[in-house]
Scaffold this motif. Structure first.
Motif, PDB file in Angstrom:
ATOM      1  N   GLN A 107      -7.135  -1.930  14.593  1.00 32.28           N
ATOM      2  CA  GLN A 107      -7.900  -0.735  13.992  1.00 32.28           C
ATOM      3  C   GLN A 107      -8.666  -0.107  15.040  1.00 32.28           C
ATOM      4  O   GLN A 107      -8.416   0.067  16.068  1.00 32.28           O
ATOM      5  CB  GLN A 107      -8.896  -1.529  12.947  1.00 32.28           C
ATOM      6  CG  GLN A 107      -8.357  -1.864  11.667  1.00 32.28           C
ATOM      7  CD  GLN A 107      -7.444  -3.259  12.030  1.00 32.28           C
ATOM      8  OE1 GLN A 107      -7.634  -4.049  12.999  1.00 32.28           O
ATOM      9  NE2 GLN A 107      -6.406  -3.633  11.024  1.00 32.28           N
ATOM     10  N   SER A 108      -9.783   0.688  14.516  1.00 32.21           N
ATOM     11  CA  SER A 108     -10.496   1.347  15.508  1.00 32.21           C
ATOM     12  C   SER A 108     -11.236   0.487  16.429  1.00 32.21           C
ATOM     13  O   SER A 108     -11.680  -0.676  16.004  1.00 32.21           O
ATOM     14  CB  SER A 108     -11.688   2.131  14.814  1.00 32.21           C
ATOM     15  OG  SER A 108     -12.512   1.200  13.992  1.00 32.21           O
TER      16      SER A 108
ATOM     17  N   GLN B  17       2.032   2.684  17.899  1.00 31.17           N
ATOM     18  CA  GLN B  17       1.525   1.696  16.635  1.00 31.17           C
ATOM     19  C   GLN B  17       2.245   0.362  16.709  1.00 31.17           C
ATOM     20  O   GLN B  17       1.771  -0.630  16.598  1.00 31.17           O
ATOM     21  CB  GLN B  17       1.940   2.437  15.427  1.00 31.17           C
ATOM     22  CG  GLN B  17       1.362   1.593  14.112  1.00 31.17           C
ATOM     23  CD  GLN B  17       1.412   2.263  12.844  1.00 31.17           C
ATOM     24  OE1 GLN B  17       2.260   3.372  12.772  1.00 31.17           O
ATOM     25  NE2 GLN B  17       1.122   1.703  11.760  1.00 31.17           N
TER      26      GLN B  17
ATOM     27  N   PRO C  72       0.848  -1.230  -0.045  1.00 29.43           N
ATOM     28  CA  PRO C  72       0.088   0.090   0.004  1.00 29.43           C
ATOM     29  C   PRO C  72       0.869   1.204  -0.157  1.00 29.43           C
ATOM     30  O   PRO C  72       2.230   1.362   0.607  1.00 29.43           O
ATOM     31  CB  PRO C  72      -0.863  -0.237   1.377  1.00 29.43           C
ATOM     32  CG  PRO C  72       0.129  -0.908   2.309  1.00 29.43           C
ATOM     33  CD  PRO C  72       0.974  -2.007   1.190  1.00 29.43           C
TER      34      PRO C  72
ATOM     35  N   ASN D  61      -6.344   7.803  14.915  1.00 22.39           N
ATOM     36  CA  ASN D  61      -6.958   6.425  14.389  1.00 22.39           C
ATOM     37  C   ASN D  61      -7.637   6.701  13.069  1.00 22.39           C
ATOM     38  O   ASN D  61      -8.120   5.644  12.539  1.00 22.39           O
ATOM     39  CB  ASN D  61      -7.718   6.141  15.561  1.00 22.39           C
ATOM     40  CG  ASN D  61      -7.170   5.639  16.636  1.00 22.39           C
ATOM     41  OD1 ASN D  61      -6.071   5.012  16.267  1.00 22.39           O
ATOM     42  ND2 ASN D  61      -7.824   5.568  17.761  1.00 22.39           N
ATOM     43  N   GLN D  62      -7.882   7.930  12.396  1.00 19.70           N
ATOM     44  CA  GLN D  62      -8.486   7.885  11.347  1.00 19.70           C
ATOM     45  C   GLN D  62      -7.584   7.627   9.939  1.00 19.70           C
ATOM     46  O   GLN D  62      -6.396   7.673  10.145  1.00 19.70           O
ATOM     47  CB  GLN D  62      -9.090   9.242  10.979  1.00 19.70           C
ATOM     48  CG  GLN D  62     -10.287   9.691  11.807  1.00 19.70           C
ATOM     49  CD  GLN D  62     -10.762  11.173  11.794  1.00 19.70           C
ATOM     50  OE1 GLN D  62     -10.164  11.910  11.388  1.00 19.70           O
ATOM     51  NE2 GLN D  62     -11.984  11.349  11.648  1.00 19.70           N
ATOM     52  N   GLU D  63      -7.963   7.100   9.032  1.00 22.61           N
ATOM     53  CA  GLU D  63      -7.380   6.924   7.927  1.00 22.61           C
ATOM     54  C   GLU D  63      -6.663   8.379   7.284  1.00 22.61           C
ATOM     55  O   GLU D  63      -7.524   9.082   7.172  1.00 22.61           O
ATOM     56  CB  GLU D  63      -7.938   5.830   6.943  1.00 22.61           C
ATOM     57  CG  GLU D  63      -8.293   4.520   6.997  1.00 22.61           C
ATOM     58  CD  GLU D  63      -6.944   3.895   7.114  1.00 22.61           C
ATOM     59  OE1 GLU D  63      -6.101   4.044   6.460  1.00 22.61           O
ATOM     60  OE2 GLU D  63      -6.872   2.944   7.859  1.00 22.61           O
ATOM     61  N   GLY D  64      -5.687   8.156   6.808  1.00 26.58           N
ATOM     62  CA  GLY D  64      -5.119   9.561   6.224  1.00 26.58           C
ATOM     63  C   GLY D  64      -5.776  10.095   5.057  1.00 26.58           C
ATOM     64  O   GLY D  64      -5.916  11.311   4.916  1.00 26.58           O
ATOM     65  N   THR D  65      -6.200   9.176   4.305  1.00 31.89           N
ATOM     66  CA  THR D  65      -6.989   9.723   3.140  1.00 31.89           C
ATOM     67  C   THR D  65      -8.471  10.169   3.380  1.00 31.89           C
ATOM     68  O   THR D  65      -9.055  11.050   2.497  1.00 31.89           O
ATOM     69  CB  THR D  65      -7.169   8.292   2.083  1.00 31.89           C
ATOM     70  OG1 THR D  65      -7.988   7.465   2.874  1.00 31.89           O
ATOM     71  CG2 THR D  65      -5.826   7.826   1.653  1.00 31.89           C
ATOM     72  N   LEU D  66      -8.835  10.080   4.628  1.00 31.01           N
ATOM     73  CA  LEU D  66     -10.193  10.451   5.061  1.00 31.01           C
ATOM     74  C   LEU D  66     -10.303  11.642   5.734  1.00 31.01           C
ATOM     75  O   LEU D  66     -11.210  12.173   6.123  1.00 31.01           O
ATOM     76  CB  LEU D  66     -11.029   9.274   5.818  1.00 31.01           C
ATOM     77  CG  LEU D  66     -11.193   8.007   5.141  1.00 31.01           C
ATOM     78  CD1 LEU D  66     -12.076   7.011   6.240  1.00 31.01           C
ATOM     79  CD2 LEU D  66     -12.016   8.015   3.838  1.00 31.01           C
ATOM     80  N   LYS D  67      -9.171  12.284   6.256  1.00 25.93           N
ATOM     81  CA  LYS D  67      -8.992  13.576   6.744  1.00 25.93           C
ATOM     82  C   LYS D  67      -9.105  14.653   6.050  1.00 25.93           C
ATOM     83  O   LYS D  67      -8.600  14.583   4.830  1.00 25.93           O
ATOM     84  CB  LYS D  67      -7.432  13.459   7.675  1.00 25.93           C
ATOM     85  CG  LYS D  67      -7.396  12.609   8.752  1.00 25.93           C
ATOM     86  CD  LYS D  67      -6.004  12.504   9.160  1.00 25.93           C
ATOM     87  CE  LYS D  67      -5.812  11.530  10.512  1.00 25.93           C
ATOM     88  NZ  LYS D  67      -4.515  11.681  11.061  1.00 25.93           N
TER      89      LYS D  67
ATOM     90  N   LYS E  47       2.012   5.972   4.480  1.00 28.46           N
ATOM     91  CA  LYS E  47       1.004   7.002   4.955  1.00 28.46           C
ATOM     92  C   LYS E  47       1.868   8.078   5.617  1.00 28.46           C
ATOM     93  O   LYS E  47       3.018   8.091   5.558  1.00 28.46           O
ATOM     94  CB  LYS E  47       0.487   6.304   6.383  1.00 28.46           C
ATOM     95  CG  LYS E  47      -0.709   5.443   5.985  1.00 28.46           C
ATOM     96  CD  LYS E  47      -1.454   4.988   7.351  1.00 28.46           C
ATOM     97  CE  LYS E  47      -2.461   4.083   6.960  1.00 28.46           C
ATOM     98  NZ  LYS E  47      -3.054   3.418   8.477  1.00 28.46           N
TER      99      LYS E  47
END
Length: 1074
Positions: A861-862, A847, A833, A1023-1029, A836
């Protein structure tokens, strides 16, 4: 086939005895058990062996095993240690019953009298680890299956009394109900013994009972004659307790308990409570036991404003009397507070009922607490000796927020039983009393941290409980006045009286001693000749020499050239405050004018009290180096530097001009600033203070304009105030060094919670309780809960602030949905992937730690929502004691434990591993409880200091007026007034130093709370995905990270200061390091 209980009446009585939940049911079922076995109740330890031998019942075997294990300890000598001792125990509270159990195990005959006829107190007691182990060893789980099954270790007073009563009855204690002890009846003649005066008239067997040991556990309002009691007084403190019915529904089990939240470190919660309900509290605790138990400390003005109190009275008895309390308003008050603290999740709150059938709610005053000066006495008449001992509240009234009542009460019960054992062994009366008083000195200092870690080894012998024990700390000569021989001249000790108070250290002694010390410290400096305590200091050189002597390098004598007396004196006073922690009590103008020699004496005595151990310096300028001396790294000094750092930081944030180059002393000061200030030009001469600093000579308060006596003066920002005037302009809270700020626009002082931002005064502060329109408590109103939870929830993760834009809903057509469902979303093994964005070291470490525990049920994960722990444990209350005890003894490294605690709070799947989860969550709650108890102990002591300072200022005013009224100069006065004045000055300095130490603890607690909250908020973003911020999320995350770094740096500076002070206090003798 008939059950065993149906065929054997003794078995049925025993089962009823185990399950009985009312005092009368316990007594009647035990009476039936004894009758079925042909025994008489109250037969001492032999009765227990007879019951055990005749009751061959499977349900009793586990209980017999526990009691046999306890009774088999060598200290009891198989029940023969006190076989010829007769004891009377007054009071069937937890401490009285626990003492009776120990005395019965020693083999003594024990008679217990109690004026009540039932147990009705639902209030819940916090338990220390050793009390839990002790009660389990007595069969607590057998009598009460829910014992310590929640997230917090506690038990209601009623349940504790019931299980201890059952144990006492089994061990042969003779119990009499509805009997009041009114006093002692001395032996009328030689050969007779001591008896008790009892009401109402009791059976002849009890009235004629002669005993040689009396243990009083009748509560704080009853102390036997002969004991003296000391009062420990603080500010007005109003406590409120309330018990609601616990229906044990699923919803109720899911509501987390509150181990304690205090205003001293979590002001935001109480500000939210005030806005939502109008209720103003200092702290609140919620325990879930037989009832939903809440206890809180309320402010008097809030109770008056909400109509709970009808009228304000100065006498607390009248203020909280039934005629002045409105029951309906009090019920609305506690309902609203409980709803807010639990987010309204307890549903409709129904009051539990007290012994009189009324709602179980009470308001009480704990402004003053009583403490007995001695724990034991011996009385003798006609050759008959009586040993008297105190346990429970009549020995020391506990401070309820600390949760120390039952723990220290049990310790006192053990110590009293050990005293009886020593008495039965034939030890001399004075020796027994000296040992008991030596143990009593340790009682108020005990905590779970400073006692032996292995609670399984605790026993009657004090050496098994106290790591640092000196049974000879009090000598027999010091307890002679505790041995009374009736009808003879009492034996009086000639010296060495036990001092209940803290001795004053470093007193300035006499005026001549102070003058001699000043002369020794300033000897050898050119142009300095100290001959008195007034005119010799007018040119400023003597004061500069004294500062240079104590802190070389701050001010060189050459820099004084060209400075006038006023400038030199002002600079010396400023240096003494900023670098030595000597708070001024008079201005430079007054020193130069020589108009207040009494104030100068008070100021110089502060130097002497701190630096009296500094050796004199005959050479003057060539003497000491810049190394610190004992006492210089004071908390006052640290708080002063912290306050100036806050001012500089605030000025930089507001874009203010800080005056160009900073003074030299600010550069050399170790302040908790993240960035080092720029180094100034060494050639810049010292600048005198501004005119604002010199405004007023200290005779008038800068706020109220009233006259200021010397002991009343508090210096801040170069001005003098009354302590009572120096309060937050918004909330009127007392202001402390390092915890306030002055608004540059209006000039008012604020606490940091209400300090407005420059240019945004209206938006940046919350109006105080008196200035804002606060809500009133409606009849059926349910306030909304706080925006953030009081304590970290086990199964929830903090979410970021909802400032991100709402996402648009995408509607797909049928072919699009079909194509989407056919996509292969599983990545190929060889494809990696995309990386990040980089995170901080702390995040990377976190982590990595999470990844290392994935196999233990901790996801990376969350988190998922798990089953509440209370519900888990209530579903399986039959777990064995051995399993519980094994869980408690799991040892973890501190760092690993902290990481696991954090993960457990944010990991729902830990419910798959109940042992780890239960252990970790219990430890998390224990840490919260420790922080709360620490905060409440500090708050209580601060209140006591404030009260003591008020009394001291009043006394100092009288002495100052007496000194100023005399015509002779201070140098000519030899009256005791001046000696008393110096003692009062020293007492104030000691109290202020202790106050500053406590404020350091407050600062530490505040920083811990801030770090905890910031870490939780930051974790929600990380804890949020970087792409969703969103950009707003990233900006908020960066701001939180900066705040967290600043808090961590402040904590680091505080720890560094404490370590430097510890090292400075170590002896620095030659060869000590070897």
């Amino acid at each position: 086939m008939a059950s065993p209980t149906a065929t054997n009446p003794a078995h049925a009585h025993f089962e009823s005895f185990l399950q009985a939940q009312l005092c009368q049911d316990v007594l009647s079922s035990f009476q039936g058990l004894c009758e079925a076995l042909g025994l008489e109740p109250g037969g001492g330890l032999p009765q227990y062996h007879k019951i055990k031998a005749q009751l061959n019942y499977w349900s009793a075997k586990s209980l017999w095993a526990k009691l046999d294990k306890r009774a088999g300890q060598p200290v009891y000598q198989q029940g023969r240690a006190c076989a010829h001792t007769k004891c009377l125990v007054v009071g069937a509270g937890p401490c009285g019953l626990r003492a009776a159990v120990e005395l019965a195990l020693l083999g003594a005959r024990v008679v217990l009298v109690e004026k009540r006829t039932k147990f009705s107190r639902h209030n819940v007691l916090h338990l220390w680890p050793f009390t839990i182990h002790d009660l389990r060893a007595l069969g607590a789980k057998k009598f009460y299956g829910r014992f310590c099954t929640g997230t917090l270790d506690h038990i209601s007073i009623r349940q504790l009394q019931l299980l201890l009563l059952k144990v006492a009855l089994l061990l042969g204690v003779e119990v009499h109900w509805g009997v009041t002890f009114t006093g002692l009846q001395p032996p009328p003649k030689k050969g007779s013994g001591w008896r008790a005066q009892l009401q109402p008239s009791c059976p002849a067997q009890l009235a004629n009972y002669e005993f040689d040991v009396l243990i009083s556990a009748a509560g704080g309002k009853f102390v036997p004659e002969g004991f003296t009691v000391r009062e420990m007084r603080g500010k007005l403190a109003i406590g409120i307790t309330v018990n609601f019915v616990n229906g044990r529904t699923v919803e109720e089990t899911q509501v987390p308990e509150i181990s304690g939240v205090a205003r001293i470190y979590n002001q935001s919660f109480f500000q939210s409570l005030l806005k939502a309900t109008g209720i103003d509290l200092e702290n609140i605790v919620y325990y879930k036991d037989d009832t939903h138990y809440f206890v809180m400390t309320a402010k008097k003005q809030c109770l008056l404003r909400l109509g709970v109190l009808r009228q304000d009275w100065p006498e607390t008895d009248r203020l909280l009397g039934s005629a002045n309390v409105v029951p309906e308003a009090l019920q609305r008050f506690v309902r609203a507070a409980a709803d807010f603290a639990t987010h309204g999740k307890l549903g409709k709150l129904e009051f539990a009922r007290d012994a009189h059938g009324r709602p179980d709610i009470s308001a009480f005053d704990f402004t003053s607490m009583m403490r007995a000066e001695s724990s034991a006495r011996v009385q003798e008449k006609h050759g008959a000796r009586l040993l008297l001992g105190l346990v429970g509240d009549c020995l020391v009234e506990p401070f309820w927020p600390l949760g120390t009542g039952v723990a220290r009460g049990f310790l006192a019960a053990f110590d009293a039983a050990w005293m009886v054992k020593r008495w039965a062994e034939g030890a001399g009366p004075l020796e027994v009393l000296a040992e008991r008083e030596s143990l009593y000195q340790l009682l108020s200092q005990t905590s779970p941290e400073n006692m032996h870690r292995n609670v399984a080894q605790y026993g009657l012998d004090p050496t098994t409980r106290y790591p640092t024990l000196n049974l000879r700390a009090v000598t027999p000569n010091q307890v002679q006045d505790l041995y009374d021989v009736v009808a003879k001249e009492p034996v009086r000790r000639n010296s060495d009286k036990i001092d209940g108070g803290k001795p004053a250290t470093g007193a300035a002694g006499t005026q001549e001693e102070l003058l001699r010390w000043c002369q020794e410290q300033t000897a050898g400096y050119p142009g300095v000749h100290v001959t008195d305590l007034s005119s010799s200091w007018a040119d400023g050189r003597a004061l500069c020499a004294l500062v240079h002597r104590l802190r070389p390098g701050l001010l060189e004598p050459s820099e004084l050239q060209g400075l006038g007396a006023l400038e030199a004196t002002a600079w010396a006073i400023k240096m003494a405050e900023h670098e030595l922690g000597i708070t001024p009590v008079l201005s430079a103008k007054v020193v130069v004018a020589g108009s207040d020699p009494l104030g100068l004496i008070a100021y110089l005595s502060h130097f002497h009290s701190i630096f009296k151990n500094v050796p004199p310096n005959p050479g003057g300028l060539e003497g000491p180096t810049s190394q610190g001396f004992p006492g210089t790294s004071s908390a006052v000094l640290f708080l002063g530097k912290l306050q100036r750092t806050l001012q500089r930081t605030r000025a930089q944030e507001n874009g203010e001009d800080t005056g160009g180059k900073k003074p030299r002393l600010e550069v050399e000061a170790n302040s908790p600033s993240v960035e080092e200030p720029p180094a100034p030009d060494c050639g810049v001469p010292p600048t005198p203070p501004s005119q604002n600093q010199e405004a007023g000579a200290g005779d008038l308060c800068a706020l109220c304009g009233e006259h200021l006596y010397i002991l009343e003066r508090l210096c801040a920002e170069g001005r003098f105030f009354h302590r009572n005037c120096f309060r937050c302009h918004t909330c009127e809270a007392m202001l402390w060094q390092g915890g306030y700020g002055q608004h540059p626009e209006d000039g008012h002082f604020y606490c940091l919670q209400h300090l407005p931002q420059t240019g945004h005064k209206e938006d940046g502060t919350d109006p105080g309780p008196e200035s804002q329109d606060l809500p009133t408590l409606a009849e059926n109103s349910v306030p909304s809960g706080p925006s953030t939870s009081v304590i970290p929830q086990e199964a929830t993760s903090p979410v970021p602030d909802p400032s991100q834009p709402t996402r648009r809903l995408i509607r797909l057509s049928s072919p699009e949905r079909q194509q989407l469902s056919s996509l292969n979303l599983t990545p190929e093994p060889e494809l990696e992937p995309p990386p990040k964005p980089p995170r901080s070291c702390a995040a990377l470490a976190r982590q990595a730690l999470e990844g290392s525990f994935v196999g233990w049920g901790v996801p990376g994960q969350s988190p998922q929502v798990g089953v509440p722990m209370e519900e888990e444990e209530e579903q399986s209350p039959s777990s064995s004691d051995e399993e519980k005890e094994a869980e408690e003894t799991v040892a973890l490294d501190s760092d690993t434990e902290q990481a696991l605690l954090t993960l457990a709070k944010n990991s729902g799947t830990m419910s798959k591993y109940p042992t780890w989860r239960r252990t970790l969550m219990r430890r998390a709650r224990e840490e919260e409880m420790k922080r709360f108890c620490k905060a409440q102990a500090v708050q209580r002591r601060l209140n006591e200091i404030e009260t003591a300072l008020g009394e001291l200022e009043a006394e100092g005013t009288k002495v100052e007026l007496a000194l100023r009224s005399q015509s002779a100069s201070l140098e000519q006065q030899k009256s005791p007034w001046l000696e008393q004045w110096l003692q009062l000055v020293q007492k104030k300095n000691n109290l202020l130093a202790e106050e500053a130490e406590l404020m350091l603890t407050v600062k530490e607690l505040n920083l811990q709370e801030q770090q905890l909250q910031l870490d939780q908020e930051l974790r929600g973003y990380m804890n949020q995905e970087g792409t969703l911020k969103t950009p707003a999320d990233r900006q908020a995350e960066d701001q939180l990270l900066k705040k967290l770094v600043d808090v961590v740096n402040q904590r680091d500076e505080l720890i560094r200061f404490q370590e430097e002070r510890r090292l400075s206090e170590l002896p620095s003798k030659p060869g000590a390091q070897g």
